[in-house]
Design a protein around this motif. Sequence first.
Motif, PDB file in Angstrom:
ATOM      1  N   MET A   1      12.867 -17.542   5.946  1.00 11.11           N
ATOM      2  CA  MET A   1      12.352 -17.252   4.613  1.00 11.11           C
ATOM      3  C   MET A   1      11.198 -16.247   4.687  1.00 11.11           C
ATOM      4  SD  MET A   1      13.896 -18.728   2.045  1.00 11.11           S
ATOM      5  CE  MET A   1      12.630 -18.811   0.790  1.00 11.11           C
ATOM      6  N   GLU A   2      10.319 -16.441   5.636  1.00 12.64           N
ATOM      7  CA  GLU A   2       9.204 -15.511   5.803  1.00 12.64           C
ATOM      8  C   GLU A   2       9.705 -14.121   6.170  1.00 12.64           C
ATOM      9  OE1 GLU A   2       6.717 -17.291   8.729  1.00 12.64           O
ATOM     10  OE2 GLU A   2       5.941 -18.849   7.380  1.00 12.64           O
ATOM     11  N   GLU A   3      10.706 -14.079   7.057  1.00 15.38           N
ATOM     12  CA  GLU A   3      11.283 -12.801   7.467  1.00 15.38           C
ATOM     13  C   GLU A   3      11.929 -12.092   6.283  1.00 15.38           C
ATOM     14  OE1 GLU A   3      14.344 -11.248  10.982  1.00 15.38           O
ATOM     15  OE2 GLU A   3      14.555 -13.282  10.173  1.00 15.38           O
ATOM     16  N   ILE A   4      12.696 -12.829   5.502  1.00 18.78           N
ATOM     17  CA  ILE A   4      13.383 -12.242   4.348  1.00 18.78           C
ATOM     18  C   ILE A   4      12.375 -11.740   3.323  1.00 18.78           C
ATOM     19  CG2 ILE A   4      14.809 -12.851   2.352  1.00 18.78           C
ATOM     20  CD1 ILE A   4      16.381 -14.727   4.286  1.00 18.78           C
ATOM     21  N   SER A   5      11.368 -12.543   3.024  1.00 21.64           N
ATOM     22  CA  SER A   5      10.361 -12.146   2.035  1.00 21.64           C
ATOM     23  C   SER A   5       9.612 -10.896   2.470  1.00 21.64           C
ATOM     24  CB  SER A   5       9.379 -13.297   1.798  1.00 21.64           C
ATOM     25  OG  SER A   5      10.037 -14.409   1.230  1.00 21.64           O
ATOM     26  N   THR A   6       9.314 -10.807   3.774  1.00 22.36           N
ATOM     27  CA  THR A   6       8.573  -9.652   4.283  1.00 22.36           C
ATOM     28  C   THR A   6       9.442  -8.406   4.321  1.00 22.36           C
ATOM     29  OG1 THR A   6       7.164 -11.086   5.638  1.00 22.36           O
ATOM     30  CG2 THR A   6       7.296  -8.753   6.255  1.00 22.36           C
ATOM     31  N   ARG A   7      10.630  -8.522   4.892  1.00 22.25           N
ATOM     32  CA  ARG A   7      11.485  -7.341   5.089  1.00 22.25           C
ATOM     33  C   ARG A   7      12.107  -6.839   3.787  1.00 22.25           C
ATOM     34  NH1 ARG A   7      12.803  -6.733  10.622  1.00 22.25           N
ATOM     35  NH2 ARG A   7      13.832  -4.802   9.963  1.00 22.25           N
ATOM     36  N   LEU A   8      12.287  -7.732   2.820  1.00 22.98           N
ATOM     37  CA  LEU A   8      12.902  -7.333   1.551  1.00 22.98           C
ATOM     38  C   LEU A   8      11.896  -7.293   0.410  1.00 22.98           C
ATOM     39  CD1 LEU A   8      16.201  -9.452   1.718  1.00 22.98           C
ATOM     40  CD2 LEU A   8      15.916  -7.027   2.287  1.00 22.98           C
ATOM     41  N   GLY A   9      10.617  -7.400   0.753  1.00 21.68           N
ATOM     42  CA  GLY A   9       9.580  -7.491  -0.271  1.00 21.68           C
ATOM     43  C   GLY A   9       9.600  -6.353  -1.277  1.00 21.68           C
ATOM     44  N   GLY A  10       9.861  -5.126  -0.816  1.00 23.16           N
ATOM     45  CA  GLY A  10       9.838  -3.972  -1.714  1.00 23.16           C
ATOM     46  C   GLY A  10      10.902  -4.043  -2.787  1.00 23.16           C
ATOM     47  N   ILE A  11      12.148  -4.302  -2.407  1.00 21.22           N
ATOM     48  CA  ILE A  11      13.232  -4.344  -3.394  1.00 21.22           C
ATOM     49  C   ILE A  11      13.108  -5.573  -4.276  1.00 21.22           C
ATOM     50  CG2 ILE A  11      14.836  -5.480  -1.786  1.00 21.22           C
ATOM     51  CD1 ILE A  11      15.699  -2.999  -4.634  1.00 21.22           C
ATOM     52  N   LEU A  12      12.622  -6.689  -3.712  1.00 19.27           N
ATOM     53  CA  LEU A  12      12.450  -7.898  -4.532  1.00 19.27           C
ATOM     54  C   LEU A  12      11.394  -7.665  -5.607  1.00 19.27           C
ATOM     55  CD1 LEU A  12      12.569 -10.759  -1.853  1.00 19.27           C
ATOM     56  CD2 LEU A  12      14.435  -9.822  -3.226  1.00 19.27           C
ATOM     57  N   ALA A  13      10.304  -6.984  -5.251  1.00 14.63           N
ATOM     58  CA  ALA A  13       9.257  -6.679  -6.232  1.00 14.63           C
ATOM     59  C   ALA A  13       9.798  -5.749  -7.312  1.00 14.63           C
ATOM     60  CB  ALA A  13       8.055  -6.058  -5.534  1.00 14.63           C
ATOM     61  N   LYS A  14      10.605  -4.792  -6.914  1.00 14.95           N
ATOM     62  CA  LYS A  14      11.173  -3.847  -7.879  1.00 14.95           C
ATOM     63  C   LYS A  14      12.112  -4.554  -8.855  1.00 14.95           C
ATOM     64  CE  LYS A  14      11.812   0.227  -6.430  1.00 14.95           C
ATOM     65  NZ  LYS A  14      12.274   1.451  -5.726  1.00 14.95           N
ATOM     66  N   LEU A  15      12.845  -5.550  -8.359  1.00 11.54           N
ATOM     67  CA  LEU A  15      13.761  -6.312  -9.214  1.00 11.54           C
ATOM     68  C   LEU A  15      13.035  -7.395 -10.007  1.00 11.54           C
ATOM     69  CD1 LEU A  15      16.767  -6.801  -6.756  1.00 11.54           C
ATOM     70  CD2 LEU A  15      16.671  -5.244  -8.714  1.00 11.54           C
ATOM     71  N   GLY A  16      11.809  -7.692  -9.607  1.00 10.14           N
ATOM     72  CA  GLY A  16      11.045  -8.722 -10.306  1.00 10.14           C
ATOM     73  C   GLY A  16      11.419 -10.134  -9.932  1.00 10.14           C
ATOM     74  N   VAL A  17      11.895 -10.329  -8.683  1.00  8.31           N
ATOM     75  CA  VAL A  17      12.305 -11.659  -8.231  1.00  8.31           C
ATOM     76  C   VAL A  17      11.643 -11.976  -6.896  1.00  8.31           C
ATOM     77  CG1 VAL A  17      14.525 -11.569  -9.446  1.00  8.31           C
ATOM     78  CG2 VAL A  17      14.366 -10.716  -7.088  1.00  8.31           C
ATOM     79  N   GLU A  18      11.798 -13.202  -6.439  1.00  3.94           N
ATOM     80  CA  GLU A  18      11.264 -13.617  -5.151  1.00  3.94           C
ATOM     81  C   GLU A  18      12.272 -14.521  -4.456  1.00  3.94           C
ATOM     82  OE1 GLU A  18       8.454 -17.322  -6.530  1.00  3.94           O
ATOM     83  OE2 GLU A  18       7.730 -15.267  -6.905  1.00  3.94           O
TER      84      GLU A  18
END
Length: 235
Positions: A10-27
């Motif tokens: 979960m930590e790896e996914i949140s860190t590595r995908l943080g940019g696109i997740l922020a752009k989509l407005g999700v976590e």
Amino acid sequence: MEQSTITNRMEEISTRLGGILAKLGVEACLHERRDGFEVFFQNSEQKLFSPVWIWFARDERRDTREASWDNAQLVHDKYKKRKLRDTGHWNQRMVDEDSYPISLRGSEMFEWIRNKLRSAGTLSACAEDPTRVYSDLLADIYWSIKTQIPDLGITYVDHEDYPGEKQMGFEALTFLDHEGRRTHITHRPNSYAIYLLVDGERVAEFGNDNATKLARYAVRMSKRHSLDDAKLGLR
């Protein structure tokens, strides 16, 4: 073979995908099941979600919270969103699912996941959108008779025993029958029963497997046809 706990994933996914997740407005969020872990993506208000999620199958021979990319799949739930003509309402439902084994690793893997998320975008998960018809069954009835009842509309009807309690009420199709009486076809999402109301009085109950029959009755009621042979009544 490298193993890691689902917390680390979960930590790896949140860190590595943080940019696109922020752009989509999700976590990234976690749902643990007996046979594995779902990592899905939604916003904190639970009003938006991505139809793309990651599945980590549980290896029962190892620690129960271990999660390996070797046992992971990327899943894309396919949704269809359709307007209900000019009523201002719409319906959204899942119609298919694609599943992809995750064969890439490192930067290439995360770039692939990132592209899948970007392409899929986000969908509405809001449970209180007044313009959305949550009952797929009611939407299907609407589409089947929309051209045969000119004044067919969409509204909300209170449960007679729980007035004002939104979660207990019904989505409804509404029209005037041939005698000018206000008629409602009411249904609550995931319920078996469909109710027919005339001037606020419940006159018939149908199972959701009889929705086609109810649609035919509604068309007949909107025109100058008798329903004496319809055997309407409460079960």
